[in-house]
Each structure stands twice: as structure tokens, then as C-alpha cells.
Design an enzyme around this catalytic site. Sequence first.
Site, PDB file in Angstrom:
ATOM      1  N   SER A 253     -69.788 -29.073 -29.746  1.00  0.00           N
ATOM      2  CA  SER A 253     -69.175 -29.643 -28.550  1.00  0.00           C
ATOM      3  C   SER A 253     -69.580 -28.794 -27.360  1.00  0.00           C
ATOM      4  O   SER A 253     -70.271 -27.789 -27.515  1.00  0.00           O
ATOM      5  CB  SER A 253     -67.653 -29.660 -28.689  1.00  0.00           C
ATOM      6  OG  SER A 253     -67.172 -28.334 -28.540  1.00  0.00           O
ATOM      7  N   LYS A 254     -69.121 -29.202 -26.197  1.00  0.00           N
ATOM      8  CA  LYS A 254     -69.528 -28.507 -24.963  1.00  0.00           C
ATOM      9  C   LYS A 254     -69.196 -27.017 -25.000  1.00  0.00           C
ATOM     10  O   LYS A 254     -69.852 -26.223 -24.345  1.00  0.00           O
ATOM     11  CB  LYS A 254     -68.847 -29.158 -23.756  1.00  0.00           C
ATOM     12  CG  LYS A 254     -69.508 -30.475 -23.410  1.00  0.00           C
ATOM     13  CD  LYS A 254     -69.230 -30.883 -21.983  1.00  0.00           C
ATOM     14  CE  LYS A 254     -69.964 -32.170 -21.655  1.00  0.00           C
ATOM     15  NZ  LYS A 254     -69.102 -33.258 -21.271  1.00  0.00           N
TER      16      LYS A 254
END
Length: 480
Positions: A253-254
Site C-alpha cells: 500500500s502507499k
Amino acid sequence: MTVRVRFAPSPTGYLHIGGARTALYNYLYSKAVGGTFVLRIEDTDLERSNSEYEKLQIDDLKWMGIVHDEGPDKPNPKYAPYRQSERTEIYKKYALDLVEKGLAFYDFCTDEELEASKEKAAAEGRDPIYEGKWKNPEFNQEALQRIKAGEKAAIRFRAPKKSYTLNDKVKGEVVYPANMVGDFVIVRSNGLPVYNFCCVVDDHLMDITHVIRGEDHLNNTVRQLMIYEALGAKLPEFAHVSLLIGHDRQKLSKRHGATSVNLYRNEHYLPEAMCNYLCLLGWSHPTEKDIFDKNDLNEVFNLERFSASAAMYDVEKLKWVNSEHVKKMSNADLITLVEKEPETDFFKKQTPEWKLACVELLKKYAQFIPDFPKLVNELILNEHPHLTDALKEILSWETTPKILSFLSDEINKVQTTFVTEAELNAWTEFVKKDLAVKGKPLFQGVRGCLTGHDHGPDLKFLIPLTPVSVLKNRMIDLSK
Ligand code: GLU
């Protein structure tokens, strides 16, 4: 059988590296078997979908060289349209057909009723499976009348109470137990169809033979298997490729850094390196090679070499792959790319021979194309050496001032723009024989005086690339 694969992005953001990997696998497989690669835009979520993202995603795919054979911009009349938002009537027809056959039913339950039923199930420790009255065929007539009268209702698929088995090309046999899912909505009461339904209708109508997508869809697949069965449609082959995880083994994820292709593109990664690295995240080359060009994979790419375990995304490895692609690029291509960079005036003005020798030398040190002008500045054009401890040490040796003074005199005599390797050799010989300097004081001394660095590229390649004017100024600086 003609293979038809598809990449079906939702245009709700930039192209994610996971999506790019899925697109790449589909593309490579279609190329390997002479199939067709279809791009379908899954934009049924009208609130989150945006045509700008569609454009940006297609542009990033194009940048990676992942070009589709069919899609919104390249329609095949047999299968068009390719945007789900333009296929609403098709889904409606299929959904009504299922209602007619008793395989789906109108559901008038309100959100509140559904919520209450979910809460009740949770309180009783049961799975929240649909228990509304409308599944009961005795309400069919009433439902039809209410629809005729203009009332809105969701259409819910009657999930068969049996187990399903998927023979996945990557995951092997996946068994979905009976009652895993309850009756599920295929068309919302606002008339919008849902992903699991559209996806199957489209894959069926578009003659998709292989569905290659991320493992995160494995849970959806049971619903999709049910719909295939209800439509009497032929099942495609499924290949659910492993999850991408970060260093902490959590889903990528980010938090783990840049996850959109666009950011890597802006950071000057080479598209071929990006494809190479993404390909290796969950697939391996038959000869275990790490570095390859996607266009060289041809028939080598197959669905048998996917790994079932999660693949760890590692930017450092990606950087390494990028630097390997820089090294393997032809010098002519490197020169073209370097010249597109800002602040390359000096580079551009040099002879073709100089440019060739320059990229040949610097590619050993460059990870990215913009590293070339940086390296030219640092190693070739820098007139003011940075006095590092290592350089200070070289300058402190008693032999170094002699070398510096000799080299300065020689440089001042040079009439040409650059010195030759032969001149450099002659100077080194003189320092060795006439000034009687040997070993480390000789090699480090000459290097320090000419480059202002204690280490770096082989002098016989670097010095003939360095303008004499720069060498002079460097030595003036070092003499101070
Ligand atoms: N639109 C889905 C997604 O972006 C595609 C799923 C599929 O490939 O079936 O995740």
C-alpha cells in the site's frame, strides 16, 4: 482456440503497480500464444470513476509498452462497447433473463431491513447471509406487480447451496464450501449493475478464454462461478497471481512508498526495467534470468511459472534492475536519451566519438538516465575538488606536491582540447621513473592531482574525456 485475455481496470486512480503487473502478464500471455489482449474499462462505480484516470492509465500502459489489441479506442464491432458504463442495457437484459428463469429475484428490502438482519445474524454468531422474504418464490407475483407499477428494487442472485471448486492455474484447486455466500445483489435498486455480474457477462460475451488477475479477486470468483453456471456460459481458465507485499509482509500500500506507475515514470525509471521487475514479482524466467526485455520473452512466457506465494516488492531491487537496463542499452540509444535531459549543453557539443566513450564509461556508474549529466558534472567538468579526508591524505604525502607540479607544467604545455591516453601514460611513466614514485603514492597521487578524487573510473578512459582547461583549473585549485 484463439486465446483472448483482458485487463479490466477501474478508472478510479492512477495505474497501480499491481494493476500494471496484471496488465503485463495478460499482454505477455497474449503475445506468447498469438492471442488478443483486450482492454475493458470497469467504470460502473460512477462516483469514483473518472475518464481522466482512464486516459492516464492507458497512457502509463502505453509508456510501459503494454499495448492492447482491442479496447474503447480500438473497438471490434463484435465485442464493443468496452466501457461498462456503456453496456448497462446488456447487463439489464441478462439480469432480467435470470429473474425470468427464477435464478434471480427482485428484492424490495430497505437498507434498514438489511442492516437489522445483518445485526441479528452477528448477534447470533451467524454469517450475515440474506434472509429477506423476497427470495421466497411465493412473492414473485407481488414483486412483478410492484415493478410494473414503477417501484424500484435490487436484483439479487439466488446463490446455489452447494460447494464450488476452481482449478486455478496458479493457486491449484480452490474449494469454496457450500453456503459460503448468500444471495447477492447483481443490480442495485438504482439500476446499476455490480462488478461480479458485469465482469462475468462481459468475459462471456467478449469470449475471454483466460482470466489472469490478482489474488485479491479470489473471493469474488465463487460468485462469478455461480453466474457462469446460471448463464450456461463456458468457464475461462483462471490464473490468480500472488499478492504483492511490502517488507513487513503486509499487502502493498502507499505506506510502502510509491505504488503508482506514474511516480516511477516521473522518477526516470526505464519502462523496460519496470516491466522486467514487475514480471519477476510472481513469475520466473525458465533460465532463472533476472534481466530481460519483455519483447524477448515471446513463447517463453507461460502460465506454468507463476509462484503461488506472495511477492515482496522491493524498490532497491527495482533500482538495480533499472541500472542493469541502463548498462544493457546500446550506446546510441543512451546518447539519444541523455541529450533529452536538461543541462546537457556540454555533452551535446562534443564529438560523436567523445559521446560514445563517455556513455560507455559512465553507464557503469549510472542507475538512471539523469545520472549521466550529474556524473559528467561531477567527474568530468568539476574544477573545484571537494577536499575529502581521503583527498587531504593524498595531498599530505610528500610525493604528491612533486606530482602536482610536474603534471601542472605538462598540462600547461598541451595545445589540444583533450589529452590522449598516450600522453597520460607518458606522464605516469615519468612520475614512476624520473620522480621515482611507486605503488599507492604513484597511482593515488596521479589520480588525486588529475581528478580531485581518491577513487573513480579508470584514468585512461576518464582523463581523455576531461577538457584540458578543466584539468588546469583543478590543479590550480589543488595547488592552493
Ligand atoms: N476492475 C477490477 C479491478 O480493477 C478488475 C477485476 C478483474 O480483473 O476481474 O480490480
